[in-house]
Design an enzyme around this catalytic site. Structure first.
Site, PDB file in Angstrom:
ATOM      1  N   ARG A 157       0.845  -1.219   0.000  1.00 24.34           N
ATOM      2  CA  ARG A 157       0.000   0.000   0.000  1.00 24.34           C
ATOM      3  C   ARG A 157       0.874   1.261   0.000  1.00 24.34           C
ATOM      4  O   ARG A 157       0.552   2.265   0.648  1.00 24.34           O
ATOM      5  CB  ARG A 157      -0.930   0.054   1.220  1.00 24.34           C
ATOM      6  CG  ARG A 157      -1.844  -1.107   1.384  1.00 24.34           C
ATOM      7  CD  ARG A 157      -2.923  -1.174   0.314  1.00 24.34           C
ATOM      8  NE  ARG A 157      -3.832  -2.248   0.641  1.00 24.34           N
ATOM      9  CZ  ARG A 157      -3.616  -3.532   0.334  1.00 24.34           C
ATOM     10  NH1 ARG A 157      -2.534  -3.877  -0.362  1.00 24.34           N
ATOM     11  NH2 ARG A 157      -4.494  -4.450   0.677  1.00 24.34           N
ATOM     12  N   SER A 227     -10.464  -1.090   4.513  1.00 25.08           N
ATOM     13  CA  SER A 227      -9.580  -1.386   5.644  1.00 25.08           C
ATOM     14  C   SER A 227      -9.064  -0.078   6.228  1.00 25.08           C
ATOM     15  O   SER A 227      -8.426   0.690   5.525  1.00 25.08           O
ATOM     16  CB  SER A 227      -8.382  -2.207   5.189  1.00 25.08           C
ATOM     17  OG  SER A 227      -8.835  -3.377   4.576  1.00 25.08           O
ATOM     18  N   GLU A 322      -4.354   2.914   7.230  1.00 27.98           N
ATOM     19  CA  GLU A 322      -4.127   2.855   5.776  1.00 27.98           C
ATOM     20  C   GLU A 322      -4.811   4.075   5.142  1.00 27.98           C
ATOM     21  O   GLU A 322      -4.356   4.621   4.145  1.00 27.98           O
ATOM     22  CB  GLU A 322      -4.740   1.554   5.233  1.00 27.98           C
ATOM     23  CG  GLU A 322      -4.623   1.430   3.720  1.00 27.98           C
ATOM     24  CD  GLU A 322      -5.272   0.160   3.163  1.00 27.98           C
ATOM     25  OE1 GLU A 322      -5.257  -0.886   3.842  1.00 27.98           O
ATOM     26  OE2 GLU A 322      -5.775   0.234   2.042  1.00 27.98           O
TER      27      GLU A 322
END
Ligand SMILES: Cc1cc2nc3c(=O)[nH]c(=O)nc-3n(C[C@H](O)[C@H](O)[C@H](O)COP(=O)(O)OP(=O)(O)OC[C@H]3O[C@@H](n4cnc5c(N)ncnc54)[C@H](O)[C@@H]3O)c2cc1C
Length: 326
Positions: A157, A227, A322
Site C-alpha cells: 500500500r 480497511s 491505511e
C-alpha cells in the site's frame, strides 16, 4: 472543466462525511488541468479519486482536483487507462477482451489514478504486479513525466507518490502489461473453493466479487473507507513473543518479517461490531470502520485511536492507518 467554489465533498468520500473544499476542479483532459494550474499557482492541491481511502477531518482550505479523464486503449497486451477510469470497470473491460492479470483486484472502489498511488492489493495480487509505467504531471515544472514501475518504488500500500508533498505529482494515466494467457493466482483465502470447473480470469473475478460482497460493506449502502488499518509487520522475535501467549495467531512470512492480520488483533481486543458515537467496527470485517449514518470525523478518529491503544496494550504492536487523513 467544472469549477465549484466552497464545494461540498459529501459525494467525494465514501465515509459519507460532510466537509467543504475551498474549491473543487473537475478537469476533462491534461490541457485543461495544465491551463488551470498555470492560471492559479496554488500551494494546497489535493488530487482525489472517489475518496474511498480518505478521511476528511475538517474542511479543506485548498483546491481539490478530480480527473474526469476516462479513455482506455491498448496495444496488444499493453493496456493504458486514464486516471479517472473506474478501476473495476477497467478490470471488467480487460477481462471481457480476453486479458487477465487484474482479476483479483475486482470490486475495489476507486479510480485508476489513485490505484497507482495506493498500489491497491487483494487476494495475493497488487497493482504493481502488472504496472508497466505511470504518466504523471510534475506540477512544479508543469511537465508530463513517465515513471517506470521501478521509479514508482512500490511497497505494501505504498509508492513513491505517497512520499511526495501532496499535489506535486498528478497521475494522468497508467499502463498495465496484461496477458491472454496469464497465470491465475488462486492461492489466497478460499478463492479456489469458490470456483467451479476450469478457472478463468472471468471466473476469478466473479468469485472475488462474491466473497467481497459477503465480507465488506457496499459503499453505496454503508459509509466506510475499506480497511482502516494496515496489517503490521513484526520481527520474528516479536512474533514468537506474541505466539507464546496466543498460539493461534495467524501470520504470513514476507521478506524476513512476519505480517499479522490487524483484523485478528482487533477482534481479539473485542472490538468487532462495537460502536462509539456514530462510528462502528464492521461486524463482518473488524478492519473496516463504518459510519452508522450519523458519524462525524471526530467519532471515527476517536474509535480508531481507541482501537490502536488497545492493540498496542494487548500485543505491543502499533497498527497504523491505511486511510489518508486530510
Ligand atoms: C469497501 C472498501 C473496500 C476496499 N478494499 C480495498 C482492497 O481490498 N485493497 C486495497 O488496496 N484498497 C481497498 N480499499 C481502499 C480504496 O478503495 C483504494 O485505496 C483506492 O485505490 C482508492 O481510490 P479512490 O479513487 O477512492 O482514491 P482516493 O481515496 O480519492 O485517493 C487515495 C489517494 O490517492 C491520491 N490520488 C488520487 N488520485 C490521484 C491522482 N490522479 N494523482 C495523484 N494522486 C492521486 C489521493 O491524494 C489520496 O492520497 C477499499 C475501500 C473501500 C471503501
Amino acid at each position: 472543466m467544472t469549477i465549484i467554489e466552497n464545494a461540498d465533498l459529501l459525494k467525494y468520500n465514501t465515509f459519507r462525511l460532510s466537509a467543504k473544499a475551498r474549491r473543487l476542479v473537475i478537469y476533462d483532459n491534461v490541457e485543461e488541468l495544465v491551463d488551470y494550474l498555470q492560471g492559479h499557482r496554488e500551494e494546497n492541491l489535493l488530487p482525489i479519486g472517489q475518496g474511498s481511502n480518505l478521511l476528511f477531518t475538517g474542511d479543506y482550505s485548498g483546491t481539490v482536483l478530480v480527473s474526469n479523464m476516462k479513455n482506455v486503449w491498448h496495444d496488444e497486451d499493453l493496456w493504458t487507462a486514464e486516471s479517472g477510469v473506474v478501476m473495476d470497470e477497467l478490470i471488467e473491460q480487460t477481462i471481457l477482451a480476453g486479458y487477465g492479470g487484474l482479476e483479483n483486484l475486482s470490486h475495489i472502489p476507486g479510480v485508476v489514478g489513485a490505484a497507482a498511488v495506493q498500489n491497491i492489493g487483494a487476494y495475493g495480487v497488487e497493482l504493481k504486479d502488472t504496472v508497466e509505467k505511470v504518466d504523471a504531471l510534475y506540477v512544479p515544472e508543469m511537465k508530463v513525466v513517465t515513471l517506470t514501475k521501478e521509479d514508482c518504488r512500490y511497497g505494501y500500500r505504498d509508492s513513491f507518490f505517497k512520499h511526495q508533498k501532496t499535489g506535486t505529482f498528478i497521475v494522468l494515466s497508467v499502463s498495465f502489461r496484461l496477458s491472454q494467457h496469464s497465470e491465475l493466482r488462486l492461492d489466497y483465502g478460499h478463492l479456489k473453493t469458490e470456483i467451479e470447473g476450469e478457472p478463468t480470469p472471468l471466473k476469478v473475478r466473479e468469485a472475488v466479487v462474491k466473497i467481497r460482497r459477503n465480507k465488506l460493506p457496499e459503499v453505496s449502502e454503508i459509509g466506510s473507507a475499506g480497511s482502516f488499518f494496515k496489517n503490521p509487520f513484526v520481527s520474528v522475535e516479536q512474533f514468537e513473543k506474541i505466539r507464546s501467549q496466543y498460539p493461534n495467531v495467524p501470520s504470513f512470512e514476507q521478506s524476513g518479517m512476519i505480517k499479522i492480520p490487524a483484523a485478528w488483533m482487533i477482534e481479539q481486543c473485542g472490538w468487532k461490531g462495537r460502536q462509539m458515537g456514530g462510528a462502528a467496527v464492521y461486524e463482518n470485517q473488524p478492519l473496516v470502520l463504518v459510519n452508522r449514518g450519523c458519524a462525524t470525523s471526530k467519532d471515527i478518529l476517536a474509535l480508531s485511536e481507541a482501537i490502536q491503544k488497545s492493540v498496542k496494550e494487548k500485543f505491543g504492536v502499533q497498527i497504523e492507518p491505511e486511510v489518508v487523513f486530510i
